[in-house]
Design a protein around this motif. Sequence first.
Motif, PDB file in Angstrom:
ATOM      1  N   LEU A 178     108.981  41.992   8.010  1.00 11.55           N
ATOM      2  CA  LEU A 178     110.261  41.327   7.500  1.00 11.55           C
ATOM      3  C   LEU A 178     110.044  39.778   7.392  1.00 11.55           C
ATOM      4  CD1 LEU A 178     113.170  43.258   9.419  1.00 11.55           C
ATOM      5  CD2 LEU A 178     112.397  43.584   6.627  1.00 11.55           C
ATOM      6  N   GLY A 179     110.304  39.171   6.264  1.00 10.04           N
ATOM      7  CA  GLY A 179     110.358  37.879   6.003  1.00 10.04           C
ATOM      8  C   GLY A 179     111.643  37.351   5.608  1.00 10.04           C
ATOM      9  N   ARG A 180     111.938  36.196   6.613  1.00  8.34           N
ATOM     10  CA  ARG A 180     112.917  35.207   6.367  1.00  8.34           C
ATOM     11  C   ARG A 180     112.556  33.567   5.898  1.00  8.34           C
ATOM     12  NH1 ARG A 180     117.917  36.806   8.463  1.00  8.34           N
ATOM     13  NH2 ARG A 180     118.184  34.421   9.411  1.00  8.34           N
ATOM     14  N   ASN A 181     113.247  33.350   4.787  1.00 10.90           N
ATOM     15  CA  ASN A 181     112.847  31.884   4.812  1.00 10.90           C
ATOM     16  C   ASN A 181     114.155  30.910   4.249  1.00 10.90           C
ATOM     17  OD1 ASN A 181     110.320  30.221   3.214  1.00 10.90           O
ATOM     18  ND2 ASN A 181     112.128  29.712   2.162  1.00 10.90           N
ATOM     19  N   LEU A 182     114.335  29.710   4.744  1.00 15.86           N
ATOM     20  CA  LEU A 182     115.539  28.817   4.354  1.00 15.86           C
ATOM     21  C   LEU A 182     114.861  28.001   3.183  1.00 15.86           C
ATOM     22  CD1 LEU A 182     116.600  27.950   7.982  1.00 15.86           C
ATOM     23  CD2 LEU A 182     117.248  29.730   6.441  1.00 15.86           C
ATOM     24  N   PHE A 183     115.789  27.516   2.512  1.00 14.93           N
ATOM     25  CA  PHE A 183     115.880  26.369   1.452  1.00 14.93           C
ATOM     26  C   PHE A 183     117.268  25.732   1.330  1.00 14.93           C
ATOM     27  CE2 PHE A 183     117.144  29.887  -1.154  1.00 14.93           C
ATOM     28  CZ  PHE A 183     117.980  29.430  -2.126  1.00 14.93           C
ATOM     29  N   THR A 184     117.298  24.652   0.823  1.00 14.64           N
ATOM     30  CA  THR A 184     118.305  23.667   0.697  1.00 14.64           C
ATOM     31  C   THR A 184     118.661  23.900  -0.819  1.00 14.64           C
ATOM     32  OG1 THR A 184     117.700  22.112   2.523  1.00 14.64           O
ATOM     33  CG2 THR A 184     119.404  21.439   1.147  1.00 14.64           C
ATOM     34  N   ALA A 185     119.869  24.158  -1.033  1.00 15.90           N
ATOM     35  CA  ALA A 185     120.424  24.162  -2.725  1.00 15.90           C
ATOM     36  C   ALA A 185     120.601  22.734  -3.068  1.00 15.90           C
ATOM     37  CB  ALA A 185     121.584  25.171  -2.634  1.00 15.90           C
ATOM     38  N   PRO A 186     120.755  22.528  -4.346  1.00 14.91           N
ATOM     39  CA  PRO A 186     121.279  20.911  -4.984  1.00 14.91           C
ATOM     40  C   PRO A 186     122.529  20.724  -4.294  1.00 14.91           C
ATOM     41  CG  PRO A 186     120.284  22.646  -6.566  1.00 14.91           C
ATOM     42  CD  PRO A 186     120.407  23.391  -5.490  1.00 14.91           C
ATOM     43  N   GLY A 187     123.401  21.584  -4.149  1.00 17.14           N
ATOM     44  CA  GLY A 187     124.846  21.197  -3.520  1.00 17.14           C
ATOM     45  C   GLY A 187     124.507  20.770  -1.883  1.00 17.14           C
ATOM     46  N   GLY A 188     123.568  20.792  -1.486  1.00 14.69           N
ATOM     47  CA  GLY A 188     123.081  20.475  -0.035  1.00 14.69           C
ATOM     48  C   GLY A 188     123.595  21.480   1.115  1.00 14.69           C
TER      49      GLY A 188
ATOM     50  N   PRO B   6     109.012  20.794  -5.017  1.00 17.50           N
ATOM     51  CA  PRO B   6     108.293  19.647  -4.772  1.00 17.50           C
ATOM     52  C   PRO B   6     106.987  19.301  -5.241  1.00 17.50           C
ATOM     53  CG  PRO B   6     109.307  20.557  -2.635  1.00 17.50           C
ATOM     54  CD  PRO B   6     109.114  21.516  -3.755  1.00 17.50           C
ATOM     55  N   GLY B   7     106.614  17.969  -5.904  1.00 21.88           N
ATOM     56  CA  GLY B   7     105.589  17.643  -6.256  1.00 21.88           C
ATOM     57  C   GLY B   7     105.231  18.120  -7.910  1.00 21.88           C
ATOM     58  N   LYS B   8     106.290  18.823  -8.284  1.00 27.52           N
ATOM     59  CA  LYS B   8     106.146  19.357  -9.496  1.00 27.52           C
ATOM     60  C   LYS B   8     107.320  19.040 -10.504  1.00 27.52           C
ATOM     61  CE  LYS B   8     102.788  23.156  -8.976  1.00 27.52           C
ATOM     62  NZ  LYS B   8     102.460  24.657  -9.514  1.00 27.52           N
ATOM     63  N   GLY B   9     108.361  18.781 -10.214  1.00 25.73           N
ATOM     64  CA  GLY B   9     109.664  18.387 -10.715  1.00 25.73           C
ATOM     65  C   GLY B   9     110.316  19.202 -11.681  1.00 25.73           C
ATOM     66  N   VAL B  10     109.821  20.858 -11.301  1.00 23.40           N
ATOM     67  CA  VAL B  10     110.751  21.802 -12.139  1.00 23.40           C
ATOM     68  C   VAL B  10     111.207  22.524 -11.062  1.00 23.40           C
ATOM     69  CG1 VAL B  10     108.775  21.872 -13.751  1.00 23.40           C
ATOM     70  CG2 VAL B  10     108.567  23.344 -11.905  1.00 23.40           C
ATOM     71  N   GLY B  11     112.131  23.451 -11.506  1.00 20.72           N
ATOM     72  CA  GLY B  11     112.716  24.363 -10.738  1.00 20.72           C
ATOM     73  C   GLY B  11     112.427  25.818 -11.003  1.00 20.72           C
ATOM     74  N   ARG B  12     113.119  26.471  -9.889  1.00 14.96           N
ATOM     75  CA  ARG B  12     112.874  28.069  -9.907  1.00 14.96           C
ATOM     76  C   ARG B  12     114.366  28.564  -9.559  1.00 14.96           C
ATOM     77  NH1 ARG B  12     107.886  29.631  -6.182  1.00 14.96           N
ATOM     78  NH2 ARG B  12     108.009  27.635  -5.125  1.00 14.96           N
ATOM     79  N   LEU B  13     114.532  29.697 -10.133  1.00 15.35           N
ATOM     80  CA  LEU B  13     115.978  30.310 -10.023  1.00 15.35           C
ATOM     81  C   LEU B  13     115.830  31.321  -8.746  1.00 15.35           C
ATOM     82  CD1 LEU B  13     117.307  30.987 -13.558  1.00 15.35           C
ATOM     83  CD2 LEU B  13     118.088  29.134 -11.652  1.00 15.35           C
TER      84      LEU B  13
ATOM     85  N   ALA C  41     130.735  25.472  -4.599  1.00 22.51           N
ATOM     86  CA  ALA C  41     130.104  25.394  -5.748  1.00 22.51           C
ATOM     87  C   ALA C  41     130.074  26.192  -7.209  1.00 22.51           C
ATOM     88  CB  ALA C  41     128.466  25.017  -5.413  1.00 22.51           C
ATOM     89  N   GLY C  42     130.886  27.375  -6.549  1.00 20.26           N
ATOM     90  CA  GLY C  42     131.379  28.299  -7.552  1.00 20.26           C
ATOM     91  C   GLY C  42     130.595  29.564  -7.283  1.00 20.26           C
ATOM     92  N   SER C  43     130.148  29.840  -5.953  1.00 20.46           N
ATOM     93  CA  SER C  43     129.569  30.948  -5.590  1.00 20.46           C
ATOM     94  C   SER C  43     128.433  31.379  -6.682  1.00 20.46           C
ATOM     95  CB  SER C  43     130.444  32.196  -5.305  1.00 20.46           C
ATOM     96  OG  SER C  43     131.386  31.697  -4.250  1.00 20.46           O
ATOM     97  N   PRO C  44     127.433  30.499  -7.012  1.00 18.73           N
ATOM     98  CA  PRO C  44     126.475  30.954  -7.899  1.00 18.73           C
ATOM     99  C   PRO C  44     125.722  32.162  -7.706  1.00 18.73           C
ATOM    100  CG  PRO C  44     125.821  28.889  -6.926  1.00 18.73           C
ATOM    101  CD  PRO C  44     127.138  29.192  -6.359  1.00 18.73           C
ATOM    102  N   ALA C  45     125.400  32.937  -8.617  1.00 20.15           N
ATOM    103  CA  ALA C  45     124.626  34.193  -8.356  1.00 20.15           C
ATOM    104  C   ALA C  45     123.068  33.830  -8.479  1.00 20.15           C
ATOM    105  CB  ALA C  45     124.598  35.281  -9.424  1.00 20.15           C
ATOM    106  N   GLU C  46     122.848  32.709  -9.029  1.00 22.59           N
ATOM    107  CA  GLU C  46     121.468  32.366  -9.170  1.00 22.59           C
ATOM    108  C   GLU C  46     121.297  30.741  -8.621  1.00 22.59           C
ATOM    109  OE1 GLU C  46     118.828  34.728 -12.201  1.00 22.59           O
ATOM    110  OE2 GLU C  46     119.850  33.193 -12.997  1.00 22.59           O
ATOM    111  N   ILE C  47     120.319  30.165  -7.938  1.00 22.24           N
ATOM    112  CA  ILE C  47     120.483  28.995  -7.389  1.00 22.24           C
ATOM    113  C   ILE C  47     119.129  28.076  -7.716  1.00 22.24           C
ATOM    114  CG2 ILE C  47     120.408  27.378  -5.329  1.00 22.24           C
ATOM    115  CD1 ILE C  47     122.150  29.593  -4.200  1.00 22.24           C
ATOM    116  N   LYS C  48     119.238  27.178  -8.736  1.00 19.74           N
ATOM    117  CA  LYS C  48     117.912  26.228  -8.983  1.00 19.74           C
ATOM    118  C   LYS C  48     117.579  25.486  -7.981  1.00 19.74           C
ATOM    119  CE  LYS C  48     116.111  24.066 -12.813  1.00 19.74           C
ATOM    120  NZ  LYS C  48     116.238  23.493 -14.408  1.00 19.74           N
ATOM    121  N   VAL C  49     116.219  25.614  -7.691  1.00 21.29           N
ATOM    122  CA  VAL C  49     115.529  24.965  -6.611  1.00 21.29           C
ATOM    123  C   VAL C  49     114.569  24.083  -7.379  1.00 21.29           C
ATOM    124  CG1 VAL C  49     114.589  24.927  -4.336  1.00 21.29           C
ATOM    125  CG2 VAL C  49     116.415  26.649  -4.750  1.00 21.29           C
ATOM    126  N   ALA C  50     114.357  22.867  -6.508  1.00 19.10           N
ATOM    127  CA  ALA C  50     113.390  22.058  -7.111  1.00 19.10           C
ATOM    128  C   ALA C  50     112.043  22.205  -6.423  1.00 19.10           C
ATOM    129  CB  ALA C  50     113.642  20.661  -7.004  1.00 19.10           C
TER     130      ALA C  50
END
Length: 372
Positions: free
Chosen positions: A120-130, A182-189, A171-180
């Motif tokens: 089982l894997g768990r991973n944290l990330f920070t959304a654009p809204g902080g 780092p180092g590439k300047g693009v985002g993933r949903l 933030a509107g409870s988004p169903a998909e969250i775009k995350v930058a």
Amino acid sequence: MNPIDELRAARPAHLGDTPTDERTRRSELAYAMSQGPIARRRGKSRLVWGLSLAGAAVAVTAVAVLTAGTGGGTAPRAPSAAPASSSPVKLTAQQVLLVAATRAERQPATSGEFWHTETLGRNLFTAPGGYVMVTEQRDEMWVSKRGQWSRSQYLGAKPATDEDRAKWAAAGSPAEIKVAVPGKGVGRLVPVAANKPYTSHHTGKEVFWLGRNVTLADLAALPDDEAGLKAWLLKYYEGKGTESDAPMAEDAWLFQVTAGLITDMPVSAKVRGAAFRMLAALPSVTAVGEVTDARGRSGTAIAMETESSANGADGDKGLLQDRLIIDEQTGVALGRESVVVKAGGHQAGLAPGTVWNTATVVRAEWTDSRTS
């Protein structure tokens, strides 16, 4: 063998009869006296860099998710509690690893047609809204001489805390969250909802990664002494990381690769013991002490700090503490976790001390059947 003899026997051969300093002697004696009879338990059970070839392809979720394993028995269990009257003693990393080596070597050999792991894997990330989100994923793998079968499922994402949930809702409870990235300047949903299980079959013989792609036959032929194992692994060290071309110190590389061997691969008890002894000799390995893994099991963690540079980027680097969690009573690895020491890269926005991701071993065993 009594605990004192066990600690004596666990000393690497190259140390011979070298006198032990008094502080270490007192610590070893206190540890030995605090242990009850050695529990006769079995268990076994890897990380993004420790995934098999097909497993690595399956693990392409929206963000990097760590997955893990252990090596060869039934589901790992937490160690028995020490007697209430015993005084807590913090062991050095070397002491933890040498005792784990001795106990790992005692594990009985098992067999079957398939080597089966579930993690089982768990991973944290920070959304654009902080706000911070946590993703989860389950991975299973069956390996035999005929190839590898994998089943993976992204279990979805959710806010890490009530405060994060409130920010996500604002933030509107988004169903998909775009995350930058780092180092590439693009985002993933990153999707919030879970996906259906994904299955695959890889027919090649090279199904594990150990500094290079290896087969079951390669694992069966590994040296079962620490010096031989270290020399075998270092033939494939090129001064860079396991997942990028960023420079990586030899100790850190050996720690990452060897932890994968310990947690995920079907190697003999003697090879697993040699791996523990080899880690014990690395000067950069430190002792964390008793921790609780993501499933609530108690274990002892040893660790090494590694620089986190997302995608090999020169800027926005962070620092992580890479931990291997061990059940001391059996010499079985319960899993891996990465803790933020300094935020940066993929860990941007996370406070120091945050467990960024975990790779928890559910089971690792030989079996004669598979369900995928």
